[in-house]
Scaffold this motif. Structure first.
Motif, PDB file in Angstrom:
ATOM      1  N   ALA A 222       2.161  50.953  74.267  1.00  0.00           N
ATOM      2  CA  ALA A 222       2.348  51.569  72.949  1.00  0.00           C
ATOM      3  C   ALA A 222       2.441  50.508  71.860  1.00  0.00           C
ATOM      4  CB  ALA A 222       3.606  52.438  72.969  1.00  0.00           C
ATOM      5  N   GLN A 223       3.127  49.424  72.169  1.00  0.00           N
ATOM      6  CA  GLN A 223       3.282  48.342  71.196  1.00  0.00           C
ATOM      7  C   GLN A 223       1.931  47.722  70.844  1.00  0.00           C
ATOM      8  OE1 GLN A 223       5.990  45.262  72.521  1.00  0.00           O
ATOM      9  NE2 GLN A 223       6.992  45.227  70.523  1.00  0.00           N
ATOM     10  N   LYS A 224       1.073  47.549  71.842  1.00  0.00           N
ATOM     11  CA  LYS A 224      -0.258  46.989  71.592  1.00  0.00           C
ATOM     12  C   LYS A 224      -1.091  47.942  70.739  1.00  0.00           C
ATOM     13  CE  LYS A 224      -0.420  44.254  75.850  1.00  0.00           C
ATOM     14  NZ  LYS A 224      -1.057  44.099  77.186  1.00  0.00           N
ATOM     15  N   ILE A 225      -0.944  49.229  70.969  1.00  0.00           N
ATOM     16  CA  ILE A 225      -1.690  50.216  70.174  1.00  0.00           C
ATOM     17  C   ILE A 225      -1.251  50.156  68.719  1.00  0.00           C
ATOM     18  CG2 ILE A 225      -1.999  52.696  69.788  1.00  0.00           C
ATOM     19  CD1 ILE A 225      -1.863  53.027  72.863  1.00  0.00           C
ATOM     20  N   VAL A 226       0.056  50.078  68.472  1.00  0.00           N
ATOM     21  CA  VAL A 226       0.557  49.992  67.093  1.00  0.00           C
ATOM     22  C   VAL A 226       0.066  48.713  66.430  1.00  0.00           C
ATOM     23  CG1 VAL A 226       2.629  49.741  65.682  1.00  0.00           C
ATOM     24  CG2 VAL A 226       2.571  51.437  67.519  1.00  0.00           C
ATOM     25  N   GLU A 227       0.104  47.608  67.148  1.00  0.00           N
ATOM     26  CA  GLU A 227      -0.365  46.336  66.592  1.00  0.00           C
ATOM     27  C   GLU A 227      -1.843  46.411  66.229  1.00  0.00           C
ATOM     28  OE1 GLU A 227       0.609  43.524  69.591  1.00  0.00           O
ATOM     29  OE2 GLU A 227       2.763  43.501  69.118  1.00  0.00           O
ATOM     30  N   SER A 228      -2.628  47.085  67.067  1.00  0.00           N
ATOM     31  CA  SER A 228      -4.059  47.212  66.773  1.00  0.00           C
ATOM     32  C   SER A 228      -4.296  48.069  65.538  1.00  0.00           C
ATOM     33  CB  SER A 228      -4.798  47.791  67.978  1.00  0.00           C
ATOM     34  OG  SER A 228      -4.478  49.161  68.172  1.00  0.00           O
ATOM     35  N   LYS A 229      -3.471  49.112  65.357  1.00  0.00           N
ATOM     36  CA  LYS A 229      -3.585  49.952  64.159  1.00  0.00           C
ATOM     37  C   LYS A 229      -3.295  49.131  62.903  1.00  0.00           C
ATOM     38  CE  LYS A 229      -4.146  53.920  66.442  1.00  0.00           C
ATOM     39  NZ  LYS A 229      -5.434  54.680  66.414  1.00  0.00           N
ATOM     40  N   LYS A 230      -2.300  48.291  62.976  1.00  0.00           N
ATOM     41  CA  LYS A 230      -1.924  47.472  61.823  1.00  0.00           C
ATOM     42  C   LYS A 230      -3.008  46.408  61.533  1.00  0.00           C
ATOM     43  CE  LYS A 230       3.052  48.158  62.483  1.00  0.00           C
ATOM     44  NZ  LYS A 230       3.358  48.884  61.244  1.00  0.00           N
ATOM     45  N   LEU A 231      -3.566  45.814  62.584  1.00  0.00           N
ATOM     46  CA  LEU A 231      -4.625  44.840  62.400  1.00  0.00           C
ATOM     47  C   LEU A 231      -5.872  45.495  61.805  1.00  0.00           C
ATOM     48  CD1 LEU A 231      -4.365  42.714  65.676  1.00  0.00           C
ATOM     49  CD2 LEU A 231      -3.917  41.953  63.338  1.00  0.00           C
ATOM     50  N   HIS A 232      -6.187  46.701  62.281  1.00  0.00           N
ATOM     51  CA  HIS A 232      -7.340  47.436  61.748  1.00  0.00           C
ATOM     52  C   HIS A 232      -7.138  47.729  60.267  1.00  0.00           C
ATOM     53  CE1 HIS A 232     -10.813  50.077  61.767  1.00  0.00           C
ATOM     54  NE2 HIS A 232     -10.080  51.024  61.193  1.00  0.00           N
ATOM     55  N   LYS A 233      -5.914  48.045  59.875  1.00  0.00           N
ATOM     56  CA  LYS A 233      -5.612  48.319  58.468  1.00  0.00           C
ATOM     57  C   LYS A 233      -5.866  47.069  57.635  1.00  0.00           C
ATOM     58  CE  LYS A 233      -1.796  47.426  56.855  1.00  0.00           C
ATOM     59  NZ  LYS A 233      -0.365  47.218  56.508  1.00  0.00           N
ATOM     60  N   VAL A 234      -5.440  45.906  58.154  1.00  0.00           N
ATOM     61  CA  VAL A 234      -5.593  44.654  57.410  1.00  0.00           C
ATOM     62  C   VAL A 234      -7.072  44.296  57.275  1.00  0.00           C
ATOM     63  CG1 VAL A 234      -5.170  42.169  57.501  1.00  0.00           C
ATOM     64  CG2 VAL A 234      -3.329  43.769  58.060  1.00  0.00           C
ATOM     65  N   SER A 235      -7.839  44.483  58.358  1.00  0.00           N
ATOM     66  CA  SER A 235      -9.260  44.107  58.352  1.00  0.00           C
ATOM     67  C   SER A 235     -10.077  44.986  57.414  1.00  0.00           C
ATOM     68  CB  SER A 235      -9.835  44.205  59.766  1.00  0.00           C
ATOM     69  OG  SER A 235      -9.797  45.529  60.257  1.00  0.00           O
ATOM     70  N   ASN A 236      -9.574  46.207  57.182  1.00  0.00           N
ATOM     71  CA  ASN A 236     -10.274  47.101  56.254  1.00  0.00           C
ATOM     72  C   ASN A 236      -9.934  46.795  54.813  1.00  0.00           C
ATOM     73  OD1 ASN A 236     -11.556  48.358  58.326  1.00  0.00           O
ATOM     74  ND2 ASN A 236     -10.231  50.160  58.382  1.00  0.00           N
TER      75      ASN A 236
END
Length: 316
Positions: A302-316
């Motif tokens: 779950a922690q990795k999924i949240v981190e990926s969501k946050k990284l995706h937000k930054v990359s956009n």
């Protein structure tokens, strides 16, 4: 009390439009946990199998400014893709988020009520004790409802709801239900637009409510049972105006209570946030508590999924 089976297949005993305090519930509802005898208190129904619940502090008043909506991965993805919340049956449920700061403040409030005339020396000598009793799921970071937690300041949530769902009018808060499960008492407050008449049968929430009230962006919760599993006994020394917690052996199981805020969202609307990144900013992973009620995954995943969501937000 009325009875029903909820969508999770769990039996609920409930009273609509009332927050029934613990003392009254003991008189009107048969429950092996609820009717256990408590130190310094006579119980309506006793048997040789009932053990005594050690004395504990109650009521204890918590002033809570943060709330959380915990959900599963599937629902979390849906919330992010729609940039907001759509309630099942038009309702979105939020629990209170209570940290150490709120516990410390509640402890001081309790002591001031108990011993208003303490000397500076007595205040200084008092050691923390309330954290020994605030151990029920209402105080834990873990959840039984999923791995993904959206947390907001309540005043921020109410302001957004007022602007978006209520057309700028003040939201209405009403006493929704008292629901009793096997070991849990859940008190709910429904929040809705003044234009919605679906909840007119429920009484408005006032300061004199037995369990909670709403004041200046905070829920004032008068907790009656905070432990669930009681491992400590409250000791009050009135001569020295001092309180401490001593170990109780063996542990005793009892009821625990909590507050839920239920936001009404019309079926044709989504309770959105602007910018949409606010949802990701307020998203965290959480551990699954005992007896989970929703599908879950390992915390690390779950922690990795949240981190990926946050990284995706930054990359956009």
């Amino acid at each position: 009390m009325e009875q029903r089976t909820n969508r999770r297949g769990v039996t609920e005993h409930f009273v609509k439009s009332q927050h029934v305090n613990l003392q009254t519930l003991r008189k009107i509802h048969k429950n092996d946990y609820l009717c256990k005898d408590r130190e310094n208190e006579n119980c309506l129904r006793l048997s040789s199998e009932n053990n005594i619940v050690p004395r504990y502090p109650a009521p204890v008043e918590f002033h809570v400014s943060k709330v959380a909506h915990v959900t599963t991965q599937t629902n979390m993805d849906g919330i992010l893709s729609s940039s907001g919340f759509k309630g099942k049956e038009g309702l979105v449920w939020w629990g209170l988020r209570i940290g150490q700061e709120e516990i410390n403040a509640a402890q001081e409030r309790y002591l001031e009520t108990l011993f208003p005339n303490r000397s500076p020396e007595q205040r200084e000598a008092q050691q923390p004790f309330l954290q020994q009793f605030t151990t029920s799921p209402a105080f834990l970071d873990s959840s039984r409802y999923g791995n993904f937690c959206f947390s907001f300041q309540l005043d921020e949530l109410m302001k957004t709801y007022q602007e978006q769902i209520c057309g700028g009018q003040e939201p209405r808060l009403r006493v929704h239900k008292t629901v009793v499960y096997r070991q849990e008492i859940m008190y709910s407050v429904v929040v809705h637009s003044p234009e919605v008449e679906d909840f007119n049968e429920y009484q408005e929430l006032h300061d004199n409510d037995a369990v909670c009230s709403y004041r200046e962006g905070k829920i004032i919760w008068r907790a009656q049972a905070m432990s669930g599993t009681h491992r400590f006994r409250l000791i009050q020394n009135h001569d020295e105006q001092h309180v401490e917690a001593e170990p109780a052996c063996p542990p005793e199981y009892y009821m625990w209570d909590n507050i839920c805020l239920v936001f009404h969202i019309p079926e044709d609307k989504t309770f959105t946030f602007s910018p949409p990144e606010m949802l990701v900013n307020n998203l965290t992973a959480c551990h699954i508590g005992s007896e989970p009620l929703s599908p879950s995954i390992p915390y690390d995943e779950a922690q990795k999924i949240v981190e990926s969501k946050k990284l995706h937000k930054v990359s956009n």
